[in-house]
Scaffold this active site. Structure first.
Site, PDB file in Angstrom:
ATOM      1  N   GLY A  96      -9.515   4.877  -6.280  1.00 27.72           N
ATOM      2  CA  GLY A  96      -8.216   4.222  -6.443  1.00 27.72           C
ATOM      3  C   GLY A  96      -7.177   4.725  -5.462  1.00 27.72           C
ATOM      4  N   VAL A  97      -5.948   4.838  -5.937  1.00 27.19           N
ATOM      5  CA  VAL A  97      -4.855   5.241  -5.065  1.00 27.19           C
ATOM      6  C   VAL A  97      -5.031   6.692  -4.606  1.00 27.19           C
ATOM      7  CG1 VAL A  97      -3.235   5.919  -6.889  1.00 27.19           C
ATOM      8  CG2 VAL A  97      -2.372   4.983  -4.758  1.00 27.19           C
ATOM      9  N   ASP A  98      -5.634   7.499  -5.437  1.00 27.41           N
ATOM     10  CA  ASP A  98      -5.895   8.908  -5.093  1.00 27.41           C
ATOM     11  C   ASP A  98      -6.793   8.984  -3.851  1.00 27.41           C
ATOM     12  OD1 ASP A  98      -6.037  11.650  -5.265  1.00 27.41           O
ATOM     13  OD2 ASP A  98      -7.035  11.718  -7.218  1.00 27.41           O
ATOM     14  N   SER A 105      -1.935   5.224 -14.054  1.00 23.17           N
ATOM     15  CA  SER A 105      -2.835   5.020 -15.218  1.00 23.17           C
ATOM     16  C   SER A 105      -3.378   3.601 -15.384  1.00 23.17           C
ATOM     17  CB  SER A 105      -2.184   5.442 -16.553  1.00 23.17           C
ATOM     18  OG  SER A 105      -2.190   6.848 -16.710  1.00 23.17           O
ATOM     19  N   THR A 106      -2.909   2.633 -14.570  1.00 20.64           N
ATOM     20  CA  THR A 106      -3.298   1.238 -14.850  1.00 20.64           C
ATOM     21  C   THR A 106      -4.601   0.812 -14.175  1.00 20.64           C
ATOM     22  OG1 THR A 106      -2.058   0.295 -12.985  1.00 20.64           O
ATOM     23  CG2 THR A 106      -0.885   0.539 -15.080  1.00 20.64           C
ATOM     24  N   TYR A 133      -7.825   4.585 -15.318  1.00 18.26           N
ATOM     25  CA  TYR A 133      -7.442   5.127 -16.634  1.00 18.26           C
ATOM     26  C   TYR A 133      -7.119   4.051 -17.674  1.00 18.26           C
ATOM     27  CZ  TYR A 133      -7.531  10.059 -15.158  1.00 18.26           C
ATOM     28  OH  TYR A 133      -7.923  11.317 -14.739  1.00 18.26           O
ATOM     29  N   ASP A 146       0.870  -1.174   0.000  1.00 17.89           N
ATOM     30  CA  ASP A 146       0.000   0.000   0.000  1.00 17.89           C
ATOM     31  C   ASP A 146       0.908   1.226   0.000  1.00 17.89           C
ATOM     32  OD1 ASP A 146      -1.616   2.150   0.668  1.00 17.89           O
ATOM     33  OD2 ASP A 146      -2.714   1.064   2.218  1.00 17.89           O
ATOM     34  N   ILE A 147       0.752   2.081  -0.983  1.00 16.48           N
ATOM     35  CA  ILE A 147       1.680   3.208  -1.097  1.00 16.48           C
ATOM     36  C   ILE A 147       1.565   4.162   0.080  1.00 16.48           C
ATOM     37  CG2 ILE A 147       0.274   4.805  -2.475  1.00 16.48           C
ATOM     38  CD1 ILE A 147       2.995   4.989  -4.187  1.00 16.48           C
ATOM     39  N   ASN A 152      -5.793  13.367 -11.073  1.00 19.63           N
ATOM     40  CA  ASN A 152      -6.466  13.831 -12.305  1.00 19.63           C
ATOM     41  C   ASN A 152      -6.119  15.303 -12.520  1.00 19.63           C
ATOM     42  OD1 ASN A 152      -8.480  15.391 -10.725  1.00 19.63           O
ATOM     43  ND2 ASN A 152      -9.154  13.343 -10.123  1.00 19.63           N
TER      44      ASN A 152
HETATM   45  N1  AR6 Z   1      -1.368   1.632  -2.988  1.00 23.82           N
HETATM   46  C1  AR6 Z   1      -0.752   1.336  -4.150  1.00 23.82           C
HETATM   47  N2  AR6 Z   1      -1.396   1.180  -5.320  1.00 23.82           N
HETATM   48  C2  AR6 Z   1      -2.736   1.307  -5.306  1.00 23.82           C
HETATM   49  C3  AR6 Z   1      -3.469   1.614  -4.133  1.00 23.82           C
HETATM   50  C4  AR6 Z   1      -2.724   1.769  -2.931  1.00 23.82           C
HETATM   51  N3  AR6 Z   1      -3.312   2.068  -1.777  1.00 23.82           N
HETATM   52  N4  AR6 Z   1      -4.794   1.684  -4.466  1.00 23.82           N
HETATM   53  C5  AR6 Z   1      -4.886   1.422  -5.781  1.00 23.82           C
HETATM   54  N5  AR6 Z   1      -3.657   1.186  -6.294  1.00 23.82           N
HETATM   55  P1  AR6 Z   1      -5.902   4.226 -10.111  1.00 23.82           P
HETATM   56  P2  AR6 Z   1      -5.323   5.755 -12.572  1.00 23.82           P
HETATM   57  C6  AR6 Z   1      -3.253   0.867  -7.674  1.00 23.82           C
HETATM   58  O1  AR6 Z   1      -7.238   3.843 -10.611  1.00 23.82           O
HETATM   59  O2  AR6 Z   1      -5.580   4.553 -13.406  1.00 23.82           O
HETATM   60  C7  AR6 Z   1      -8.641   8.449  -9.593  1.00 23.82           C
HETATM   61  O3  AR6 Z   1     -10.009   8.619  -9.428  1.00 23.82           O
HETATM   62  C8  AR6 Z   1      -4.287   0.283  -8.595  1.00 23.82           C
HETATM   63  O4  AR6 Z   1      -4.445  -1.107  -8.339  1.00 23.82           O
HETATM   64  O5  AR6 Z   1      -5.780   4.652  -8.688  1.00 23.82           O
HETATM   65  O6  AR6 Z   1      -4.096   6.567 -12.853  1.00 23.82           O
HETATM   66  C9  AR6 Z   1      -7.904   9.737  -9.909  1.00 23.82           C
HETATM   67  O7  AR6 Z   1      -8.485  10.836  -9.239  1.00 23.82           O
HETATM   68  C10 AR6 Z   1      -3.647   0.551  -9.950  1.00 23.82           C
HETATM   69  O8  AR6 Z   1      -2.682  -0.451 -10.230  1.00 23.82           O
HETATM   70  O9  AR6 Z   1      -5.246   5.439 -10.990  1.00 23.82           O
HETATM   71  C11 AR6 Z   1      -8.051   9.846 -11.396  1.00 23.82           C
HETATM   72  O10 AR6 Z   1      -9.276  10.422 -11.758  1.00 23.82           O
HETATM   73  C12 AR6 Z   1      -2.904   1.872  -9.737  1.00 23.82           C
HETATM   74  O11 AR6 Z   1      -2.886   2.064  -8.317  1.00 23.82           O
HETATM   75  C13 AR6 Z   1      -7.993   8.416 -11.855  1.00 23.82           C
HETATM   76  O12 AR6 Z   1      -8.427   7.632 -10.742  1.00 23.82           O
HETATM   77  C14 AR6 Z   1      -3.529   3.068 -10.406  1.00 23.82           C
HETATM   78  O13 AR6 Z   1      -4.938   2.985 -10.364  1.00 23.82           O
HETATM   79  C15 AR6 Z   1      -6.580   7.991 -12.197  1.00 23.82           C
HETATM   80  O14 AR6 Z   1      -6.597   6.680 -12.696  1.00 23.82           O
END
Ligand code: AR6
Length: 165
Positions: free
Chosen positions: A31-33, A117-118, A121, A9-10, A23
Site C-alpha cells: 500500500g502507501v507504506d 487504515s482504509t 487494515y 499520490d502522497i 504498522n
Molecule cells: N498515495 C496515497 N494514497 C495511497 C497510495 C499512494 N501512493 N497508495 C495507497 N494509498 P494502506 P492501511 C491509499 O493499505 O489500510 C501496509 O502494509 C490506499 O488506497 O496503504 O493503513 C502497512 O505496512 C488506501 O486508501 O494502509 C501496514 O501493515 C490508503 O492509502 C498496513 O498496510 C491506506 O491503505 C496498513 O494498512
C-alpha cells in the site's frame, strides 16, 4: 488551519511532512507504506525505522523524508478494523491528532495524509473520512495546511462531502 482534499499520490506532495500508514513494527509493507519506502529510498528509511524500533496503534513517529520532496515522514499506525466496537474510531482519531502534534514539534507548516487504515487494515472508507475531517478540524495546531490525499475517486468524493458539511 486550512483543510483540503485532492486526488493523487502522497509521495509526490510538495508539503513539509507526509504521513505514512505504517504498522507497529515500522517494518514496511504494501500500500502507501510500500510506495513511500520506494520513493524515499528503502535502505535509508528502513534504517531510520529500525532505530526507532516501533510505534503503538494510534500513535505517530517521525523520520526524515530522505529522497522525497517532503522533509519529514510521520509514520502513524492505524487500527485494523474488526467491527468498529473495539476502539477503532478512537484509535483512528488518535492517529490524526498525534500526527498534528508531531508536526507541531517538528515545526512543519504543511502536512499531507493518506486515508489511514482504509486499505489493508479494512476501515470502512466513509467512516474513516468522517473521522479524518472532524478530528483535524477540532485539533489545536500551528500547522497551516492539512491536505487529505485520496488515491481513488470514491475517497475523494467522501472527503469533499465531509468538508462541505
Ligand atoms: N498515495 C496515497 N494514497 C495511497 C497510495 C499512494 N501512493 N497508495 C495507497 N494509498 P494502506 P492501511 C491509499 O493499505 O489500510 C501496509 O502494509 C490506499 O488506497 O496503504 O493503513 C502497512 O505496512 C488506501 O486508501 O494502509 C501496514 O501493515 C490508503 O492509502 C498496513 O498496510 C491506506 O491503505 C496498513 O494498512
Amino acid at each position: 488551519m486550512r483543510l483540503e482534499a485532492v486526488l493523487g499520490d502522497i509521495t509526490k506532495q510538495d508539503v513539509d511532512a507526509i504521513v505514512n500508514a505504517a504498522n507497529q513494527g515500522l517494518a514496511g509493507g504494501g500500500g502507501v507504506d510500500g510506495a513511500i519506502h520506494r520513493a524515499a529510498g528503502a535502505r535509508d528509511l528502513q534504517a531510520a525505522c529500525r532505530e526507532i524500533g516501533g510505534c503503538a496503534t494510534g500513535d505517530a513517529v517521525a523520520t526524515p523524508g530522505f529522497a522525497l520532496r517532503a522533509r519529514w515522514i510521520i509514520h502513524a499506525v492505524g487500527p485494523r478494523y474488526r467491527d468498529g466496537a473495539h476502539g477503532e474510531p478512537e484509535l483512528l482519531a488518535s492517529c490524526y491528532r498525534r500526527c498534528l502534534e508531531v508536526a507541531d514539534e517538528l515545526g512543519a507548516q504543511s502536512i499531507a495524509f493518506p486515508a489511514i487504515s482504509t486499505g489493508i487494515y479494512g476501515y470502512p472508507q466513509a467512516d474513516a473520512a468522517h473521522i479524518a475531517v472532524h478530528t483535524l478540524r477540532a485539533a489545536p495546531t500551528s500547522v497551516a495546511l492539512a491536505r487529505l490525499v485520496a488515491f481513488d475517486d470514491n475517497t475523494l468524493r467522501l472527503y469533499e462531502a465531509e468538508l462541505q458539511s
